[in-house]
Scaffold this motif. Structure first.
Motif, PDB file in Angstrom:
ATOM      1  N   GLY A   8      47.764  65.676  63.573  1.00 35.84           N
ATOM      2  CA  GLY A   8      46.621  65.042  62.935  1.00 35.84           C
ATOM      3  C   GLY A   8      45.648  64.417  63.923  1.00 35.84           C
ATOM      4  O   GLY A   8      45.866  64.405  65.145  1.00 35.84           O
ATOM      5  N   ASN A   9      44.600  63.882  63.362  1.00 34.15           N
ATOM      6  CA  ASN A   9      43.478  63.353  64.117  1.00 34.15           C
ATOM      7  C   ASN A   9      43.810  62.271  65.155  1.00 34.15           C
ATOM      8  O   ASN A   9      43.281  62.301  66.272  1.00 34.15           O
ATOM      9  N   PRO A  10      44.689  61.287  64.857  1.00 38.17           N
ATOM     10  CA  PRO A  10      44.907  60.233  65.860  1.00 38.17           C
ATOM     11  C   PRO A  10      45.432  60.739  67.207  1.00 38.17           C
ATOM     12  O   PRO A  10      45.334  60.037  68.214  1.00 38.17           O
ATOM     13  N   VAL A  51      40.246  71.571  59.621  1.00 39.60           N
ATOM     14  CA  VAL A  51      39.472  70.915  58.552  1.00 39.60           C
ATOM     15  C   VAL A  51      38.329  70.128  59.197  1.00 39.60           C
ATOM     16  O   VAL A  51      37.824  69.164  58.639  1.00 39.60           O
ATOM     17  N   ASP A  52      37.950  70.539  60.398  1.00 42.06           N
ATOM     18  CA  ASP A  52      37.021  69.702  61.153  1.00 42.06           C
ATOM     19  C   ASP A  52      36.155  70.518  62.112  1.00 42.06           C
ATOM     20  O   ASP A  52      35.297  71.282  61.707  1.00 42.06           O
ATOM     21  N   GLN A  53      36.453  70.408  63.422  1.00 41.48           N
ATOM     22  CA  GLN A  53      35.482  70.836  64.425  1.00 41.48           C
ATOM     23  C   GLN A  53      35.713  72.244  64.951  1.00 41.48           C
ATOM     24  O   GLN A  53      35.090  72.647  65.933  1.00 41.48           O
ATOM     25  N   ARG A  83      32.245  61.846  51.874  1.00 37.81           N
ATOM     26  CA  ARG A  83      31.525  60.756  52.550  1.00 37.81           C
ATOM     27  C   ARG A  83      32.519  59.854  53.275  1.00 37.81           C
ATOM     28  O   ARG A  83      33.688  59.755  52.905  1.00 37.81           O
ATOM     29  N   ARG A  84      32.023  59.232  54.322  1.00 34.72           N
ATOM     30  CA  ARG A  84      32.830  58.284  55.081  1.00 34.72           C
ATOM     31  C   ARG A  84      32.272  56.889  54.921  1.00 34.72           C
ATOM     32  O   ARG A  84      31.072  56.713  54.718  1.00 34.72           O
ATOM     33  N   HIS A  85      33.150  55.900  55.047  1.00 38.39           N
ATOM     34  CA  HIS A  85      32.724  54.510  54.976  1.00 38.39           C
ATOM     35  C   HIS A  85      33.093  53.835  56.294  1.00 38.39           C
ATOM     36  O   HIS A  85      34.157  54.102  56.861  1.00 38.39           O
TER      37      HIS A  85
HETATM   38 MO   LIG Z   1      37.759  64.649  62.103  1.00 34.78          MO
END
Ligand SMILES: [Mo]
Ligand SMILES: Nc1nc2c(c(=O)[nH]1)N[C@H]1C(S)=C(S)[C@@H](COP(=O)(O)OP(=O)(O)OC[C@H]3O[C@@H](n4cnc5c(=O)[nH]c(N)nc54)[C@H](O)[C@@H]3O)O[C@H]1N2
Ligand SMILES: Nc1nc2c(c(=O)[nH]1)N[C@H]1C(S)=C(S)[C@@H](COP(=O)(O)OP(=O)(O)OC[C@H]3O[C@@H](n4cnc5c(=O)[nH]c(N)nc54)[C@H](O)[C@@H]3O)O[C@H]1N2
Ligand code: SF4
Length: 731
Positions: A115-117, A146-148, A610-612
């Motif tokens: 995952g991302n971390p 799911v991303d870049q 969306r991100r917060h």
């Molecule tokens: Mo991401």
């Protein structure tokens, strides 16, 4: 009254690892009754890169450290209860089970999801691979798909390395076009840029422009010079039209790049069929506006067109990123001051890491190609659920929560349930890790030393900083890298034990394996960074960089503005930019069929994310400071759509897609474009068996219960999380 309390306070200069901005922080700690406490976190004013800036999330590092729900010891599941066990026992248990599954079902039967971390954890990045190579499984998945992923493919093809991604020279640009990014909430991505708001204002103060193209009038749009709504998923059409307009208005000025990019002007014939007038209605931006933006961009002293999540994680994400790169090149803005530039990091792992690969393998069930040695995570559930040779029977989850973060989460949730063995390297019992048989909990970010091996490479200035751990590591704690290195060693020992059980040579073999690993234990991730610094571009001269130099400069070192770096930055064999037109441009056929073909018209609304500022993907909702209630987990819809569907502000609605349904409160706002439904991801903490008390009490719902694992950006296998067709109705 007398007490034995002893109080010693200390200040540490560290780095926040929660997003990509690399803010310097000042952490105050105290030792009280032999307990290590974090008492304050503030921005480090003397950090040359972030200059004191932090966002509210920095304080969440303390909440994370203090969290009573955080797992601090290895856990084993016995029945439906968790039992605390010692590290050695836990690591042995995991190695034994991996070996058992691989022996019985083959090496590929044990899968991995990262995952991302991990990207913010240099120990995991540098030492994780020892374990993953030892595992020898092709069933590798990660949040990259799911991303870049589109960025990596474009960079691999054009510049010869998946991580050689050019970055906006934000402090020098005169025209910054942001397509599908919201840095005021995300704090920037594939653009490490603390204090982005100030920098966007500075562009405008010196007479430049910030233009935002987004189906939502975001926080970033609010501080921009110009914002245009765009119909989700139509960015490839927009870019085709912008390139078309560039040629039709005779505005190309690529003299600087032409000698390096054979065939660049041939792009004209591929975009010939897409004048702005043809796409305007589909895209939702007037043709005149497209022509004008192209002209202003091309005529600006310098300009940068940057596309992020919204542009990448959609049906034509890879083509879009490719066309964005061509647009930068054809306007002379690649490798130019104020344009898109290649950061030159101090500890440069690129020459030492895999350049990337495409289609080296194919998934068993759907035949989807791999990229960079990983398969699209959209295919993970079916690889677990579909019986047959090569079926995934066991998994390791490293710092990931794919049940909430990948398409069709509920299907993956079911799939995890049926695994023979699941291990989570994670410090929370969350929506994915609750399925684990063993949890191996690493320390939190401030308890380990840190060097931003990934994000220094994507930063808007060259810089370097090392952050020692704020507390000494005790024997009962492990960092991610130690967990992975132990697992590699123990898995080798398991395999050796098995093959030598008859011969009785095991003691010697085990000693030999341990001896092989000893230099790595001695080196530690910081030793690798020291080597990279000492062989890097700032090793000599003015900066004289080594790990020691960074330890002596605890606030970090500024290494100057981004500098032109072509052709040196190229990893291609030809030492030129390889446009790979034959790879990318055929995707235009798919665009044509999708938007202009027979079944092009559809009445659905389109879901976007969306991100917060006070959330971080799926895992900061246990901090009361970050999130009080679930009021942020709403479906934003335009007043016109609300009226058409008899929906009032605050009313519960049902959103349905091919995959599933969710019930969620409607938030009626003209900040979103008509026809768009905007729902944040990372919520849905109501699942049985998780241990996140506060998050559970404000559960929300997961928008990835709606996203579709069967729809992919075909050029990359990346998921489509933006522009998902949905229907809405009152609940
Ligand atoms: Mo991401
Ligand atoms: N619909 C929709 N879905 C999305 C997105 C979207 O925009 N819309 N965004 C996507 C993007 S860009 C991404 S990157 C993914 C993220 O997806 P994931 O990486 O799968 O999910 P995270 O929420 O980052 O989960 C992180 C997990 O790691 C744990 N963790 C945190 N720090 C550490 C650590 O230092 N070590 C270890 N071992 N564990 C740690 C946390 O407890 C948590 O369980 O989500 C994707 N999903
Ligand atoms: N506070 C906070 N910060 C984060 C994260 C977090 O979860 N919370 N996550 C981190 C991670 S893992 C990442 S990858 C980055 C992401 O960083 P960004 O890409 O800046 O993140 P988003 O806020 O998802 O911005 C995507 C934008 O694209 C828009 N969009 C959606 N669909 C489309 C489309 O079809 N076309 C166009 N043009 N725009 C579209 C959305 O409305 C949104 O404004 O943020 C990182 N930083
Ligand atoms: S912007 Fe916020 S979350 Fe990101 S590094 Fe800075 S303080 Fe941390």
């Amino acid at each position: 009254m007398t007490t034995s309390t002893q109080q010693t306070s200390a200040k540490h200069y560290s780095t926040c690892t929660l997003c990509e901005a690399m803010c310097g922080i000042e952490v105050t700690t105290e030792v009280l009754d032999n307990e290590n406490l974090i008492t304050a976190i503030a921005g480090d004013k003397n950090n040359p890169f972030s200059q004191g800036h932090v966002c509210p999330k920095a304080k969440a590092l303390k909440d994370l450290y203090d969290d009573k729900d955080r797992v601090r010891h290895p856990l084993k599941k016995v029945g439906d209860k968790w039992q605390q066990i010692e590290w050695d026992e836990a690591l042995d248990l995991v190695a034994e089970n991996i070996h058992k599954i691989q022996k019985k079902h083959g090496l590929n039967a044990f899968g991995t999801y990262l995952g991302n971390p991990n990207a913010h954890n240099y120990g995991a990045i540098l030492f994780g691979p020892y374990f993953f190579r030892t595992l020898q499984s092709f069933n590798r998945f990660s949040a990259t798909s799911v991303d870049q992923l589109p960025h990596h493919i474009v960079s691999l093809k054009l510049f010869g390395h998946q991580n050689q991604i050019p970055i906006t020279d934000i402090d020098n640009t005169d025209y910054f076009m942001i397509i599908g990014g919201n840095p005021l909430a995300s704090n920037g991505s594939i653009m490490t840029v603390p204090y982005v708001k100030k920098r966007l204002k500075a562009i405008q103060q010196k007479g430049g422009k910030v233009v935002v193209i987004d189906p939502k009038k975001t926080e970033t749009a609010d501080v921009s010079s110009e914002h245009h709504f765009i119909v989700p998923g139509t960015d490839a059409l927009l870019m085709l039209a912008m390139l078309n307009s560039l040629f039709s208005q005779n505005l190309c000025k690529a003299d600087n790049i032409l000698p390096l990019a054979d065939g660049l002007l041939d792009v004209e014939k591929y975009v010939d069929a897409y004048p702005p007038e043809r796409v305007a209605k589909l895209v939702g931006i007037a043709a005149d506006d497209i022509h004008r933006m192209v002209k202003e961009f091309a005529q600006a002293e310098s300009a940068s067109c940057y596309g992020r999540m919204g542009a990448s994680v959609q049906r034509f994400g890879t083509l879009t990123q490719y066309l964005i790169m061509l647009f930068n090149m054809l306007t002379g803005n690649l490798d130019k001051k104020g344009g898109m530039m290649f950061t030159q990091p101090a500890a440069d792992y690129l020459p030492h890491s895999g350049r990337g690969s495409i289609a080296k393998g194919k998934t068993r069930v759907r035949g989807l190609p791999s990229f960079g040695g990983e398969y699209p995570v959209s295919a993970l559930a079916e690889e677990i659920l579909t019986p047959g040779d090569g079926q995934i029977k066991g998994m390791i989850l490293g710092a990931g929560n794919p049940v909430l973060t990948t398409p069709n989460g509920p299907q993956l949730d079911k799939a995890f349930e049926q695994l023979e063995f699941l291990v989570a390297v994670d410090f929370y019992i969350g929506e994915s890790s609750r399925h684990a048989d063993v949890i191996l909990p690493p320390v939190t970010a401030l308890e380990r030393d840190h060097y931003d091996i990934v994000f220094h490479k994507f930063a808007v200035r060259n810089s370097a900083k090392f952050s020692p751990a704020v507390f000494p590591m005790s024997d009962d704690k492990r960092s991610d890298w130690q967990i992975y290195l132990s697992l590699a060693e123990k898995l080798e020992i398991q395999r050796a034990k098995d093959s030598s059980s008859a011969s009785g040579q095991m003691d010697e073999t085990e000693a030999a394996i341990k001896q092989k690993y000893q230099p790595l234990w001695d080196k530690k991730p910081s030793g690798v960074v020291d080597d990279l610094l000492k062989s890097g571009r700032y090793a000599n001269g003015e900066h004289n960089l080594s790990l020691q130099t960074l330890i002596d400069n605890p606030h970090g070192i500024d290494l100057g503005e981004l500098q032109p770096n072509l052709p040196d930055a190229l990893f291609t064999q030809s030492k030129t930019i390889e446009l790979s037109i034959d790879y990318f441009m055929p995707d235009i056929k798919r665009v044509e069929a999708f938007f202009f073909g027979a079944q092009a018209s559809d009445e659905s609304l389109l879901l976007i994310g969306r991100r917060h500022l006070k959330s971080n993907n799926s895992w900061l909702h246990n901090s009361k400071r970050m999130v009080k209630d679930s009021a942020r987990c709403t479906a934003q819809i335009h007043p016109l759509d609300a009226q058409n569907h008899d929906i009032e502000n605050g009313q519960d609605i049902t959103i349905a897609s091919r995959v599933g349904e969710i019930n969620i409160a409607a938030e009626v706002t003209d900040k979103v474009m008509p026809g768009v439904v905007c729902v944040p991801h990372g919520w849905g903490h109501d699942k049985k068996g998780i241990q996140l008390e506060h998050a559970q009490s404000i559960a929300g719902v997961s928008c990835n219960d709606l996203t579709d694992e069967m729809v992919l950006d075909e050029l990359s296998g990346n998921a489509v999380l933006n522009g998902v067709p949905v229907n809405i109705r009152p609940a």
